[in-house]
Motif scaffolding. Sequence first.
Motif, PDB file in Angstrom:
ATOM      1  N   UNK A 244       0.792  -1.234   0.000  1.00 43.19           N
ATOM      2  CA  UNK A 244       0.000   0.000   0.000  1.00 43.19           C
ATOM      3  C   UNK A 244       0.821   1.279   0.000  1.00 43.19           C
ATOM      4  N   UNK A 245       1.929   1.318  -0.707  1.00 42.29           N
ATOM      5  CA  UNK A 245       2.713   2.537  -0.749  1.00 42.29           C
ATOM      6  C   UNK A 245       2.809   3.036  -2.179  1.00 42.29           C
ATOM      7  N   UNK A 246       3.242   4.249  -2.307  1.00 40.91           N
ATOM      8  CA  UNK A 246       3.295   4.903  -3.612  1.00 40.91           C
ATOM      9  C   UNK A 246       4.687   4.822  -4.217  1.00 40.91           C
ATOM     10  N   UNK A 247       4.732   4.826  -5.523  1.00 40.21           N
ATOM     11  CA  UNK A 247       6.009   4.960  -6.196  1.00 40.21           C
ATOM     12  C   UNK A 247       6.339   6.444  -6.264  1.00 40.21           C
ATOM     13  N   UNK A 248       7.590   6.751  -6.460  1.00 41.00           N
ATOM     14  CA  UNK A 248       7.970   8.151  -6.590  1.00 41.00           C
ATOM     15  C   UNK A 248       7.265   8.791  -7.783  1.00 41.00           C
ATOM     16  N   UNK A 249       7.108   8.041  -8.845  1.00 40.84           N
ATOM     17  CA  UNK A 249       6.416   8.567 -10.018  1.00 40.84           C
ATOM     18  C   UNK A 249       4.959   8.884  -9.692  1.00 40.84           C
ATOM     19  N   UNK A 250       4.292   8.001  -8.943  1.00 37.72           N
ATOM     20  CA  UNK A 250       2.906   8.253  -8.576  1.00 37.72           C
ATOM     21  C   UNK A 250       2.786   9.489  -7.688  1.00 37.72           C
ATOM     22  N   UNK A 251       3.733   9.672  -6.771  1.00 31.08           N
ATOM     23  CA  UNK A 251       3.727  10.874  -5.947  1.00 31.08           C
ATOM     24  C   UNK A 251       3.859  12.118  -6.818  1.00 31.08           C
ATOM     25  N   UNK A 252       4.778  12.059  -7.767  1.00 33.26           N
ATOM     26  CA  UNK A 252       4.957  13.190  -8.674  1.00 33.26           C
ATOM     27  C   UNK A 252       3.677  13.460  -9.457  1.00 33.26           C
ATOM     28  N   UNK A 253       3.103  12.425 -10.032  1.00 34.63           N
ATOM     29  CA  UNK A 253       1.899  12.590 -10.838  1.00 34.63           C
ATOM     30  C   UNK A 253       0.748  13.139 -10.003  1.00 34.63           C
ATOM     31  N   UNK A 254       0.629  12.660  -8.782  1.00 36.11           N
ATOM     32  CA  UNK A 254      -0.508  13.063  -7.941  1.00 36.11           C
ATOM     33  C   UNK A 254      -0.398  14.517  -7.498  1.00 36.11           C
ATOM     34  N   UNK A 255       0.795  14.950  -7.123  1.00 32.80           N
ATOM     35  CA  UNK A 255       0.919  16.241  -6.481  1.00 32.80           C
ATOM     36  C   UNK A 255       1.558  17.335  -7.327  1.00 32.80           C
ATOM     37  N   UNK A 256       2.234  16.971  -8.411  1.00 25.27           N
ATOM     38  CA  UNK A 256       2.922  17.988  -9.187  1.00 25.27           C
ATOM     39  C   UNK A 256       2.465  18.059 -10.632  1.00 25.27           C
TER      40      UNK A 256
ATOM     41  N   UNK B 265      -3.022  12.957   1.432  1.00 19.25           N
ATOM     42  CA  UNK B 265      -2.246  14.185   1.382  1.00 19.25           C
ATOM     43  C   UNK B 265      -0.819  13.819   0.995  1.00 19.25           C
ATOM     44  N   UNK B 266      -0.087  14.825   0.563  1.00 14.46           N
ATOM     45  CA  UNK B 266       1.310  14.587   0.203  1.00 14.46           C
ATOM     46  C   UNK B 266       2.086  14.039   1.392  1.00 14.46           C
ATOM     47  N   UNK B 267       1.844  14.602   2.563  1.00 11.28           N
ATOM     48  CA  UNK B 267       2.545  14.150   3.767  1.00 11.28           C
ATOM     49  C   UNK B 267       2.226  12.691   4.072  1.00 11.28           C
ATOM     50  N   UNK B 268       0.965  12.287   3.976  1.00 11.95           N
ATOM     51  CA  UNK B 268       0.602  10.894   4.230  1.00 11.95           C
ATOM     52  C   UNK B 268       1.248   9.961   3.211  1.00 11.95           C
ATOM     53  N   UNK B 269       1.293  10.389   1.950  1.00 13.27           N
ATOM     54  CA  UNK B 269       1.910   9.566   0.916  1.00 13.27           C
ATOM     55  C   UNK B 269       3.402   9.408   1.158  1.00 13.27           C
ATOM     56  N   UNK B 270       4.070  10.491   1.556  1.00  7.79           N
ATOM     57  CA  UNK B 270       5.503  10.412   1.845  1.00  7.79           C
ATOM     58  C   UNK B 270       5.741   9.539   3.061  1.00  7.79           C
ATOM     59  N   UNK B 271       4.894   9.676   4.082  1.00  6.54           N
ATOM     60  CA  UNK B 271       5.027   8.846   5.283  1.00  6.54           C
ATOM     61  C   UNK B 271       4.848   7.370   4.949  1.00  6.54           C
ATOM     62  N   UNK B 272       3.841   7.034   4.151  1.00  2.00           N
ATOM     63  CA  UNK B 272       3.639   5.646   3.741  1.00  2.00           C
ATOM     64  C   UNK B 272       4.844   5.117   2.974  1.00  2.00           C
ATOM     65  N   UNK B 273       5.367   5.941   2.076  1.00  4.40           N
ATOM     66  CA  UNK B 273       6.544   5.542   1.306  1.00  4.40           C
ATOM     67  C   UNK B 273       7.728   5.306   2.230  1.00  4.40           C
ATOM     68  N   UNK B 274       8.000   6.253   3.127  1.00  6.78           N
ATOM     69  CA  UNK B 274       9.161   6.163   4.013  1.00  6.78           C
ATOM     70  C   UNK B 274       9.049   4.963   4.958  1.00  6.78           C
ATOM     71  N   UNK B 275       7.864   4.690   5.455  1.00  9.16           N
ATOM     72  CA  UNK B 275       7.693   3.605   6.428  1.00  9.16           C
ATOM     73  C   UNK B 275       7.475   2.242   5.779  1.00  9.16           C
ATOM     74  N   UNK B 276       7.510   2.177   4.450  1.00  9.65           N
ATOM     75  CA  UNK B 276       7.339   0.891   3.773  1.00  9.65           C
ATOM     76  C   UNK B 276       8.544  -0.011   4.045  1.00  9.65           C
TER      77      UNK B 276
END
Length: 127
Positions: free
Chosen positions: A9-21, A37-48
């Motif tokens: 259940x985590x995001x790829x860096x590309x998905x983060x970019x597409x979603x927020x930028x 939110x961007x923060x939740x997505x980054x947190x999920x990514x970091x804690x994966x």
Amino acid sequence: FLATSDTMPFYTLYQLYERFFSHDTNYEETDIEDPKTFQEAVCDFYESTPVQLSVAVLIALNFVIAVIDAQSGAPWAGSVEHTLTVIFAVELCINFVGNAFAPFFRSGWNWFDMLVVGVSLGQIFFP
């Protein structure tokens, strides 16, 4: 970089970019089914698990390189240690963004991480 599925259940860096930028405001066509939110997505990514295992491997590698440098004074070891220090600084920034301000500073490990990375960066920039 990292694939998503029901079991991951985590995001790829590309998905983060597409979603927020991305300038496209139509998010129905993206792969992200549960917008966060961007923060939740980054947190999920970091804690994966893959990210946490990668950080653990880099810490172990840094230890081995430090031992090699201390024992043999290999000329390349210092460059590798500097590179790892920069990687750890980036990791610390990602952790800070993902955990915001208060939750980040509640963790003793984050304080320890800031101390170690800060001293290491000080050794690089102020030899």
